[in-house]
Design a protein around this motif. Structure first.
Motif, PDB file in Angstrom:
ATOM      1  N   ASP A 178      54.562  49.498  61.455  1.00  0.00           N
ATOM      2  CA  ASP A 178      55.390  48.300  61.475  1.00  0.00           C
ATOM      3  C   ASP A 178      54.679  47.123  60.818  1.00  0.00           C
ATOM      4  O   ASP A 178      54.874  45.966  61.140  1.00  0.00           O
ATOM      5  CB  ASP A 178      55.942  47.978  62.869  1.00  0.00           C
ATOM      6  N   GLY A 179      53.810  47.476  59.884  1.00  0.00           N
ATOM      7  CA  GLY A 179      53.306  46.500  58.929  1.00  0.00           C
ATOM      8  C   GLY A 179      52.383  45.449  59.495  1.00  0.00           C
ATOM      9  O   GLY A 179      51.549  45.721  60.366  1.00  0.00           O
ATOM     10  N   ASP A 180      52.547  44.262  58.988  1.00  0.00           N
ATOM     11  CA  ASP A 180      51.593  43.187  59.235  1.00  0.00           C
ATOM     12  C   ASP A 180      51.356  42.908  60.710  1.00  0.00           C
ATOM     13  O   ASP A 180      50.242  42.605  61.117  1.00  0.00           O
ATOM     14  CB  ASP A 180      52.095  41.905  58.553  1.00  0.00           C
ATOM     15  N   ALA A 181      52.414  43.007  61.512  1.00  0.00           N
ATOM     16  CA  ALA A 181      52.279  42.679  62.931  1.00  0.00           C
ATOM     17  C   ALA A 181      51.280  43.624  63.580  1.00  0.00           C
ATOM     18  O   ALA A 181      50.383  43.194  64.322  1.00  0.00           O
ATOM     19  CB  ALA A 181      53.632  42.787  63.619  1.00  0.00           C
ATOM     20  N   LEU A 182      51.396  44.906  63.278  1.00  0.00           N
ATOM     21  CA  LEU A 182      50.497  45.877  63.878  1.00  0.00           C
ATOM     22  C   LEU A 182      49.062  45.658  63.386  1.00  0.00           C
ATOM     23  O   LEU A 182      48.109  45.689  64.170  1.00  0.00           O
ATOM     24  CB  LEU A 182      50.958  47.304  63.566  1.00  0.00           C
ATOM     25  N   LYS A 221      35.536  42.026  63.510  1.00  0.00           N
ATOM     26  CA  LYS A 221      36.946  42.042  63.101  1.00  0.00           C
ATOM     27  C   LYS A 221      37.069  42.525  61.659  1.00  0.00           C
ATOM     28  O   LYS A 221      36.470  41.930  60.753  1.00  0.00           O
ATOM     29  CB  LYS A 221      37.459  40.601  63.186  1.00  0.00           C
ATOM     30  N   PRO A 222      37.803  43.621  61.421  1.00  0.00           N
ATOM     31  CA  PRO A 222      37.884  44.123  60.045  1.00  0.00           C
ATOM     32  C   PRO A 222      38.503  43.105  59.089  1.00  0.00           C
ATOM     33  O   PRO A 222      39.459  42.419  59.439  1.00  0.00           O
ATOM     34  CB  PRO A 222      38.786  45.353  60.167  1.00  0.00           C
ATOM     35  N   ARG A 223      37.917  43.067  57.896  1.00  0.00           N
ATOM     36  CA  ARG A 223      38.459  42.205  56.858  1.00  0.00           C
ATOM     37  C   ARG A 223      39.818  42.737  56.414  1.00  0.00           C
ATOM     38  O   ARG A 223      40.732  41.993  56.096  1.00  0.00           O
ATOM     39  CB  ARG A 223      37.475  42.222  55.678  1.00  0.00           C
ATOM     40  N   GLN A 224      39.933  44.039  56.402  1.00  0.00           N
ATOM     41  CA  GLN A 224      41.127  44.697  55.891  1.00  0.00           C
ATOM     42  C   GLN A 224      41.396  45.947  56.734  1.00  0.00           C
ATOM     43  O   GLN A 224      40.458  46.664  57.083  1.00  0.00           O
ATOM     44  CB  GLN A 224      40.814  45.180  54.481  1.00  0.00           C
ATOM     45  N   ILE A 225      42.677  46.191  57.052  1.00  0.00           N
ATOM     46  CA  ILE A 225      43.028  47.448  57.723  1.00  0.00           C
ATOM     47  C   ILE A 225      44.128  48.120  56.921  1.00  0.00           C
ATOM     48  O   ILE A 225      45.160  47.508  56.638  1.00  0.00           O
ATOM     49  CB  ILE A 225      43.495  47.221  59.176  1.00  0.00           C
TER      50      ILE A 225
END
Ligand code: 6R9
Length: 665
Positions: free
Chosen positions: A589-593, A610-614
């Motif tokens: 569900d994209g950005d929210a998740l 905290k990951p920079r990118q997931i």
């Protein structure tokens, strides 16, 4: 904790330690019932602590020696060790004949199950006949003691027969994964100068009969060392045939005499070479010898899995192409007269309950597998194992990667009915056998920790300068005492052996083996493995292990599996990039998740992690032994062209991942 021979003094951690980020407070003590009947007791630790060499001499007595050794250990030429000096034995005799002679010929050695559903039941007497025939066939091909034999086979009984026939004749085998390419096979054949390649016409994978011999045909083209290729008929695939070189197994082996008398070889006779990839250059041919290796394989298998040969059914789900298959499908279990299960195929063929169906059918009591497999089962859903009767299981083992607490708990709860001990076993191709592990019935375990060194083994965690860190501290895992199953070198490259393993740290007391893994002691002195040292990220000067971030991600209910890499970052040195697979049925569900997951990691570990990118991906790139190839993910994260993908289990995975990267967060 009295059972930790390698545990450091309690005290403040040294300056250069890995950040101790995760806290795990759950502990599982052995049940009284299990402890009462367990093979291992606290006495084992005491005995080893009192006199290490005497302890190993006692363990060597698990084996039959044609000639007894005169010295337990000769370390005078360190880092080249000799164990059980002057001793002579035959490894195959120890794994087969002596059990038949003791009246166990009718006991099942292997319940083999093919992927299409065909089965074979092989007793110890059958094994003696099959291995004798194979040995006679190898003699007829002119092979002589000391020659090298490459074995490139799927998980079929002939793989075991071939390994043991080599052992019986003093030939040195080099097993190469059936999943490796022709090129990878060629490199290994050349390096070892193999005289024979044993293969099959094809292999069953995910319901398809894939080719195998065609890779051998390419690999042996102009390979001067190879005189013959011995071919097992497994799938019935059409194969090209070179009549001067190729021989069918069923024509040559099946017509041989069922009798062969083994001769004894020196304890240090080379048993096998197994290639493992290094950080640079060609793969390293790790060399193992006979007496010490078999001693450690048998000892660890007996104690870590609590094997009771008369009643247990043991199943190691590895492939014989990696070291776990060597030590814990073939040599350890057979030396201990185990009844084992061996399965040819993939866990979801033809359905996702295939493993549990096998556990139920054979009443498997001990199961040994890798965290990646466990996480795959988690992803498929709890309801799948719940459909089967798994009540026969009484010990569960894990190997190959750090097991995150979430997967450990799931394994115990959903496979082990919340009662079985779970043993997380740390070791390497180089160590030959298990080194760090709890002992069921003795050790109280914590989910995600390999706990402590086994009796007879000594490990330490040291800082950059080789100084031991205190409890609560982290650093590099080293082994500061030789052990019987240790590698005896890298085939043909003495200098590389010294450089790779023995040059990073040294001590006045003797050479120190550098394992290449990061580790930490918790505040009770339990050992936590943190992955390869090159899997440690450095974010704004904080050292964060990929494992810890992965564990945090997997503890989120939406995540089935996660792989984390450090990608170059202009401001922070490295930035954390995570690749996640969502649990079965969950839509992306994209950005929210993604935001939720980043916050989750921040909450679990701290904002620094905290990951920079997931990136949500459908699959992760893994080797056949289940290790995530972070190197490739780093290539993706840093927008580089992909490096070598030949050791991947499924090389199309990288295409899937790259194509899904249209929308990075
Ligand atoms: C047996 C095997 C060795 C490397 C090793 C380490 C990782 C293995 C582990 C583990 C954490 C465990 N590893 N077992 N890490 N916990 N229980 O896997 O041999 O293929 O040579 O790999 O695997 O990084 O250094 P090998």
């Amino acid at each position: 904790m009295t059972q930790q021979s390698g545990a450091a003094e309690s005290g403040p951690s040294s300056a250069a330690t890995l950040d101790n980020l995760l806290e795990e407070s759950r502990t599982f003590s052995p049940s009284e019932e299990f402890a009462r009947a367990a093979n291992a007791t606290q006495a084992l630790y005491d005995e080893a602590a009192a006199d290490r060499e005497a302890f190993w001499a006692n363990q060597a007595d698990r084996l039959h020696w044609e000639t007894r050794w005169s010295q337990v250990l000769d370390w005078s030429d360190a880092p080249f060790a000799k164990w059980f000096v002057g001793g002579r034995l035959n490894v195959a005799y120890n794994c087969i004949d002596r059990h038949v002679e003791a009246g166990h010929g009718e006991q099942v050695a292997i319940h083999w199950e093919g992927e299409p559903g065909d089965t074979r039941t092989i007793t110890y007497a059958d094994l003696q006949r099959e291995v004798s025939k194979t040995a006679n066939a190898l003699i007829s091909l002119g092979l002589q003691t000391g020659d090298r034999v490459a074995i490139y086979l799927p998980m079929i009984p002939e793989a075991v027969f071939s390994m043991l026939a080599c052992a019986r004749l003093g030939l040195t085998h080099s097993v190469v994964f059936g999943g490796f390419s022709a090129e990878a096979l060629r490199t290994r054949i050349d390096d070892a100068q193999a005289a024979l390649v044993i293969t099959s016409d094809g292999q069953n994978r995910r319901g398809k009969a894939l080719g195998l011999k065609e890779n051998v045909d390419i690999a042996v083209r102009d390979a001067d060392s190879v005189r013959n290729v011995l071919v097992v008929r497994r799938t019935g695939n059409d194969v090209e045939w070179n009549a001067d070189r190729d021989v069918w197994w069923h024509e040559l082996v099946d017509t041989q005499s069922e009798e062969h008398t083994p001769e004894a070889f020196d304890a240090e006779h080379p048993l096998f070479i197994l290639y493992t990839s290094g950080t640079t250059g060609n793969p390293k041919g790790i060399l193992h010898t006979s007496g010490g290796y078999l001693t450690q394989a048998a000892y660890t298998h007996h104690n870590v899995f609590d094997l009771k040969p008369d009643t247990d059914v043991y199943w190691c789900g590895a492939d014989v192409g990696w070291v776990t298959g060597h030590s814990y499908i073939v040599y350890g279990p057979l030396a201990n007269r185990a009844t084992s299960v061996m399965y040819e195929g993939t866990p979801n063929t033809p359905h996702e309950g295939r493993w549990w169906e096998i556990v139920q059918r054979y009443r498997v009591s001990i199961l040994y597998t890798a965290p990646t497999t466990i996480r795959t089962f988690m992803k498929w859903g709890n309801e799948i194992p719940a459909r089967y009767d798994l009540s026969s299981l009484r010990v569960l083992g894990s190997v190959g990667e750090p097991i995150n607490p979430e997967a450990w708990m799931w394994y115990r709860e959903h496979i082990g009915s919340s009662t079985t001990p779970v043993v997380d076993t740390w070791w390497q191709t180089e160590t030959g056998g298990i080194m760090i592990s709890p002992l069921p019935g003795v050790t109280a375990t914590k989910p995600g920790s390999a706990m402590g060194t086994l009796p007879g083994i000594s490990a330490k965690i040291v800082d950059e300068n080789g100084a031991e860190v205190g409890w609560g501290g982290g650093g590099y895992l080293v082994l500061d005492q030789p052990w019987p199953g240790m590698l005896r070198g890298i085939w043909g490259d003495e200098q590389r052996y010294r450089d790779t393993y023995w040059s990073r740290f040294s001590s006045e007391a003797g050479p120190i083996y550098f394992a290449g893994d990061g580790a930490k002691y918790d505040s009770d002195g339990a050992i936590w493995l943190l992955g390869r040292v090159d899997d440690v990220m450095n974010v704004s000067g904080h050292r964060i292990s990929t494992t810890e971030v992965e564990s945090a991600l997997v503890s989120h209910p939406s995540v089935a599996e996660a792989a984390v890499v450090g990608a170059a970052d202009p401001t922070t040195g490295q930035g954390i990039v995570a690749f996640v697979i969502l649990r079965g049925g969950e839509a992306d569900d994209g950005d929210a998740l993604v935001k939720q997951l980043r916050d989750h990691v921040s909450k679990e570990i701290g904002p620094i992690a905290k990951p920079r990118q997931i990136l949500v991906v459908p699959e992760l790139p893994k080797t056949r032994s289940g290790k995530i190839m972070r190197r490739l993910l780093r290539d993706v994260a840093e927008n580089r062209e992909l490096g070598d993908v030949t050791t991947l289990q499924d090389s199309s995975v990288m295409k899937l991942i790259s194509s899904g990267l249209a929308k990075p967060t």
